[in-house]
Design a protein around this motif. Structure first.
Motif, PDB file in Angstrom:
ATOM      1  N   PRO A  69       5.787  14.156   0.897  1.00 55.31           N
ATOM      2  CA  PRO A  69       5.911  13.472   2.192  1.00 55.31           C
ATOM      3  C   PRO A  69       6.512  12.068   2.124  1.00 55.31           C
ATOM      4  O   PRO A  69       6.155  11.196   2.907  1.00 55.31           O
ATOM      5  CB  PRO A  69       4.463  13.432   2.685  1.00 55.31           C
ATOM      6  N   LEU A  70       7.414  11.852   1.231  1.00 55.56           N
ATOM      7  CA  LEU A  70       8.018  10.528   1.073  1.00 55.56           C
ATOM      8  C   LEU A  70       8.857  10.133   2.279  1.00 55.56           C
ATOM      9  O   LEU A  70       8.916   8.960   2.647  1.00 55.56           O
ATOM     10  CB  LEU A  70       8.861  10.481  -0.201  1.00 55.56           C
ATOM     11  N   ILE A 117       0.839  -1.205   0.000  1.00 60.68           N
ATOM     12  CA  ILE A 117       0.000   0.000   0.000  1.00 60.68           C
ATOM     13  C   ILE A 117       0.873   1.254   0.000  1.00 60.68           C
ATOM     14  O   ILE A 117       0.613   2.203  -0.744  1.00 60.68           O
ATOM     15  CB  ILE A 117      -0.974  -0.013   1.200  1.00 60.68           C
ATOM     16  N   TYR A 118       1.916   1.270   0.831  1.00 58.99           N
ATOM     17  CA  TYR A 118       2.821   2.425   0.868  1.00 58.99           C
ATOM     18  C   TYR A 118       3.491   2.644  -0.481  1.00 58.99           C
ATOM     19  O   TYR A 118       3.631   3.775  -0.936  1.00 58.99           O
ATOM     20  CB  TYR A 118       3.895   2.258   1.946  1.00 58.99           C
ATOM     21  N   ASN A 124      10.303   6.489   6.853  1.00 63.40           N
ATOM     22  CA  ASN A 124      10.465   6.284   8.297  1.00 63.40           C
ATOM     23  C   ASN A 124       9.561   5.180   8.818  1.00 63.40           C
ATOM     24  O   ASN A 124       9.980   4.355   9.634  1.00 63.40           O
ATOM     25  CB  ASN A 124      10.228   7.586   9.061  1.00 63.40           C
ATOM     26  N   VAL A 125       8.318   5.161   8.357  1.00 67.93           N
ATOM     27  CA  VAL A 125       7.391   4.105   8.788  1.00 67.93           C
ATOM     28  C   VAL A 125       7.840   2.748   8.252  1.00 67.93           C
ATOM     29  O   VAL A 125       7.801   1.743   8.969  1.00 67.93           O
ATOM     30  CB  VAL A 125       5.937   4.423   8.350  1.00 67.93           C
ATOM     31  N   LEU A 126       8.283   2.708   7.006  1.00 68.97           N
ATOM     32  CA  LEU A 126       8.746   1.438   6.434  1.00 68.97           C
ATOM     33  C   LEU A 126       9.962   0.891   7.171  1.00 68.97           C
ATOM     34  O   LEU A 126      10.087  -0.314   7.364  1.00 68.97           O
ATOM     35  CB  LEU A 126       9.091   1.615   4.955  1.00 68.97           C
ATOM     36  N   MET A 127      10.854   1.777   7.598  1.00 68.02           N
ATOM     37  CA  MET A 127      12.073   1.320   8.264  1.00 68.02           C
ATOM     38  C   MET A 127      11.846   0.917   9.719  1.00 68.02           C
ATOM     39  O   MET A 127      12.593   0.093  10.238  1.00 68.02           O
ATOM     40  CB  MET A 127      13.142   2.398   8.181  1.00 68.02           C
ATOM     41  N   ASP A 128      10.860   1.488  10.349  1.00 69.18           N
ATOM     42  CA  ASP A 128      10.608   1.182  11.759  1.00 69.18           C
ATOM     43  C   ASP A 128       9.118   0.926  11.966  1.00 69.18           C
ATOM     44  O   ASP A 128       8.446   1.611  12.729  1.00 69.18           O
ATOM     45  CB  ASP A 128      11.097   2.346  12.627  1.00 69.18           C
TER      46      ASP A 128
END
Length: 163
Positions: free
Chosen positions: A114-115, A53-54, A120-124
Protein backbone atom coordinates in the motif's frame (compact mmCIF):
# COMPACT_ATOMS: atom_id res chain seq x y z
CA UNK A 1 21.45 -19.31 15.11
CA UNK A 2 23.03 -21.29 17.93
CA UNK A 3 21.87 -18.78 20.53
CA UNK A 4 18.34 -18.41 19.16
CA UNK A 5 17.73 -22.14 18.82
CA UNK A 6 16.19 -22.02 15.36
CA UNK A 7 16.45 -20.18 12.10
CA UNK A 8 12.82 -19.09 12.46
CA UNK A 9 13.58 -17.20 15.69
CA UNK A 10 16.70 -15.80 14.07
CA UNK A 11 14.72 -14.42 11.12
CA UNK A 12 12.07 -12.90 13.39
CA UNK A 13 14.88 -11.19 15.26
CA UNK A 14 16.54 -10.06 12.04
CA UNK A 15 13.30 -8.55 10.75
CA UNK A 16 12.65 -6.66 13.97
CA UNK A 17 16.31 -5.71 14.32
CA UNK A 18 16.60 -4.43 10.73
CA UNK A 19 13.71 -2.03 11.03
CA UNK A 20 15.28 0.41 13.57
CA UNK A 21 18.29 0.80 11.27
CA UNK A 22 16.03 2.38 8.68
CA UNK A 23 14.88 5.09 11.11
CA UNK A 24 17.95 7.33 10.56
CA UNK A 25 17.32 7.13 6.81
CA UNK A 26 13.67 8.06 7.34
CA UNK A 27 14.76 10.93 9.56
CA UNK A 28 17.19 12.10 6.89
CA UNK A 29 14.49 11.86 4.20
CA UNK A 30 12.23 14.14 6.23
CA UNK A 31 14.63 16.57 7.93
CA UNK A 32 17.13 17.25 5.12
CA UNK A 33 14.60 18.70 2.62
CA UNK A 34 12.91 20.71 5.38
CA UNK A 35 16.18 22.21 6.66
CA UNK A 36 17.38 23.20 3.20
CA UNK A 37 13.99 24.43 1.96
CA UNK A 38 13.65 21.84 -0.77
CA UNK A 39 9.84 21.80 -0.57
CA UNK A 40 7.63 24.29 -2.38
CA UNK A 41 6.72 25.69 1.06
CA UNK A 42 7.88 25.22 4.64
CA UNK A 43 6.09 22.28 6.28
CA UNK A 44 4.72 22.73 9.78
CA UNK A 45 5.63 20.55 12.76
CA UNK A 46 2.60 18.27 12.34
CA UNK A 47 3.48 17.57 8.71
CA UNK A 48 7.09 16.80 9.60
CA UNK A 49 6.09 14.44 12.41
CA UNK A 50 3.50 12.65 10.29
CA UNK A 51 5.97 12.42 7.40
CA UNK A 52 8.49 10.79 9.70
CA UNK A 53 5.86 8.30 10.87
CA UNK A 54 4.90 7.54 7.25
CA UNK A 55 8.54 7.02 6.31
CA UNK A 56 9.19 4.75 9.29
CA UNK A 57 6.08 2.67 8.51
CA UNK A 58 7.08 2.48 4.85
CA UNK A 59 10.54 1.33 5.88
CA UNK A 60 8.94 -1.53 7.83
CA UNK A 61 7.09 -2.40 4.64
CA UNK A 62 10.39 -2.38 2.75
CA UNK A 63 12.14 -4.57 5.32
CA UNK A 64 9.29 -7.07 5.32
CA UNK A 65 9.15 -7.12 1.52
CA UNK A 66 12.92 -7.48 1.18
CA UNK A 67 12.98 -10.68 3.22
CA UNK A 68 11.24 -12.46 0.31
CA UNK A 69 14.29 -11.72 -1.82
CA UNK A 70 16.80 -13.27 0.58
CA UNK A 71 19.11 -16.14 -0.28
CA UNK A 72 16.68 -18.55 1.38
CA UNK A 73 14.37 -18.20 -1.62
CA UNK A 74 16.50 -16.75 -4.41
CA UNK A 75 20.04 -18.08 -4.62
CA UNK A 76 21.38 -15.59 -7.16
CA UNK A 77 22.08 -12.16 -5.69
CA UNK A 78 21.77 -10.53 -9.10
CA UNK A 79 18.38 -12.14 -9.73
CA UNK A 80 17.30 -11.20 -6.22
CA UNK A 81 18.25 -7.57 -6.78
CA UNK A 82 16.52 -7.44 -10.17
CA UNK A 83 13.32 -9.02 -8.87
CA UNK A 84 13.27 -6.74 -5.84
CA UNK A 85 13.76 -3.74 -8.15
CA UNK A 86 10.81 -4.88 -10.27
CA UNK A 87 8.71 -5.28 -7.12
CA UNK A 88 9.57 -1.72 -6.05
CA UNK A 89 8.75 -0.30 -9.49
CA UNK A 90 5.43 -2.19 -9.64
CA UNK A 91 4.58 -0.99 -6.12
CA UNK A 92 5.27 2.64 -7.01
CA UNK A 93 3.33 2.24 -10.28
CA UNK A 94 0.26 0.71 -8.60
CA UNK A 95 -2.10 3.57 -9.46
CA UNK A 96 -1.14 3.53 -13.13
CA UNK A 97 -1.42 -0.24 -13.25
CA UNK A 98 -4.85 -0.06 -11.63
CA UNK A 99 -6.02 2.46 -14.25
CA UNK A 100 -5.03 0.12 -17.09
CA UNK A 101 -6.60 -3.04 -15.64
CA UNK A 102 -10.05 -4.13 -16.79
CA UNK A 103 -12.86 -3.53 -14.29
CA UNK A 104 -12.95 -7.15 -13.09
CA UNK A 105 -9.24 -7.19 -12.18
CA UNK A 106 -8.98 -3.82 -10.41
CA UNK A 107 -9.35 -5.48 -6.99
CA UNK A 108 -6.12 -7.40 -7.66
CA UNK A 109 -4.26 -4.18 -6.91
CA UNK A 110 -4.89 -4.90 -3.21
CA UNK A 111 -2.20 -7.58 -3.44
CA UNK A 112 0.43 -4.89 -3.99
CA UNK A 113 2.01 -3.11 -1.03
CA UNK A 114 0.00 0.00 0.00
CA UNK A 115 2.81 2.46 -0.66
CA UNK A 116 0.79 4.37 -3.25
CA UNK A 117 -1.73 5.43 -0.61
CA UNK A 118 1.08 6.76 1.55
CA UNK A 119 2.50 8.72 -1.39
CA UNK A 120 -0.92 10.22 -2.10
CA UNK A 121 -1.31 11.38 1.49
CA UNK A 122 2.23 12.78 1.56
CA UNK A 123 1.66 14.73 -1.65
CA UNK A 124 -1.71 16.16 -0.67
CA UNK A 125 -1.58 16.18 3.13
CA UNK A 126 -4.11 18.94 3.79
CA UNK A 127 -6.75 17.47 1.47
CA UNK A 128 -6.49 14.06 3.15
CA UNK A 129 -8.98 13.17 5.86
CA UNK A 130 -7.85 12.16 9.33
CA UNK A 131 -9.03 8.64 8.54
CA UNK A 132 -6.87 8.39 5.40
CA UNK A 133 -3.88 9.87 7.24
CA UNK A 134 -4.13 7.16 9.90
CA UNK A 135 -5.25 4.39 7.54
CA UNK A 136 -2.04 4.55 5.51
CA UNK A 137 -0.03 4.02 8.69
CA UNK A 138 -2.11 1.00 9.65
CA UNK A 139 -2.10 -0.37 6.10
CA UNK A 140 1.69 -0.24 5.84
CA UNK A 141 2.20 -1.87 9.23
CA UNK A 142 -0.47 -4.52 8.64
CA UNK A 143 0.74 -5.40 5.14
CA UNK A 144 4.30 -5.65 6.48
CA UNK A 145 3.21 -7.93 9.31
CA UNK A 146 1.24 -10.14 6.90
CA UNK A 147 4.05 -10.55 4.36
CA UNK A 148 6.61 -11.09 7.14
CA UNK A 149 4.37 -13.75 8.72
CA UNK A 150 3.90 -15.42 5.34
CA UNK A 151 7.65 -15.37 4.82
CA UNK A 152 8.25 -16.99 8.21
CA UNK A 153 5.50 -19.54 7.52
CA UNK A 154 7.08 -20.45 4.17
CA UNK A 155 10.50 -20.63 5.78
CA UNK A 156 9.17 -23.08 8.33
CA UNK A 157 6.98 -24.99 5.85
CA UNK A 158 9.84 -25.54 3.42
CA UNK A 159 11.97 -26.74 6.34
CA UNK A 160 14.47 -24.02 5.63
CA UNK A 161 14.75 -23.39 9.34
CA UNK A 162 16.05 -26.87 10.09
CA UNK A 163 19.57 -26.36 8.78
Amino acid sequence: MLHSGSLLKLYISKLLYSWPFSVPLALYAVVFPALFHKFDRNPNFEELCMSLIYHVCSSWLGVALACWFSSKFIRSRVMSFLLFSVAVVVTISAEGIENTLPEGLKKAILLLPPLNSTLNVLMDYYAATLYSKLAVIGASLLYGVIIAALFLFMLHKRKLDSH
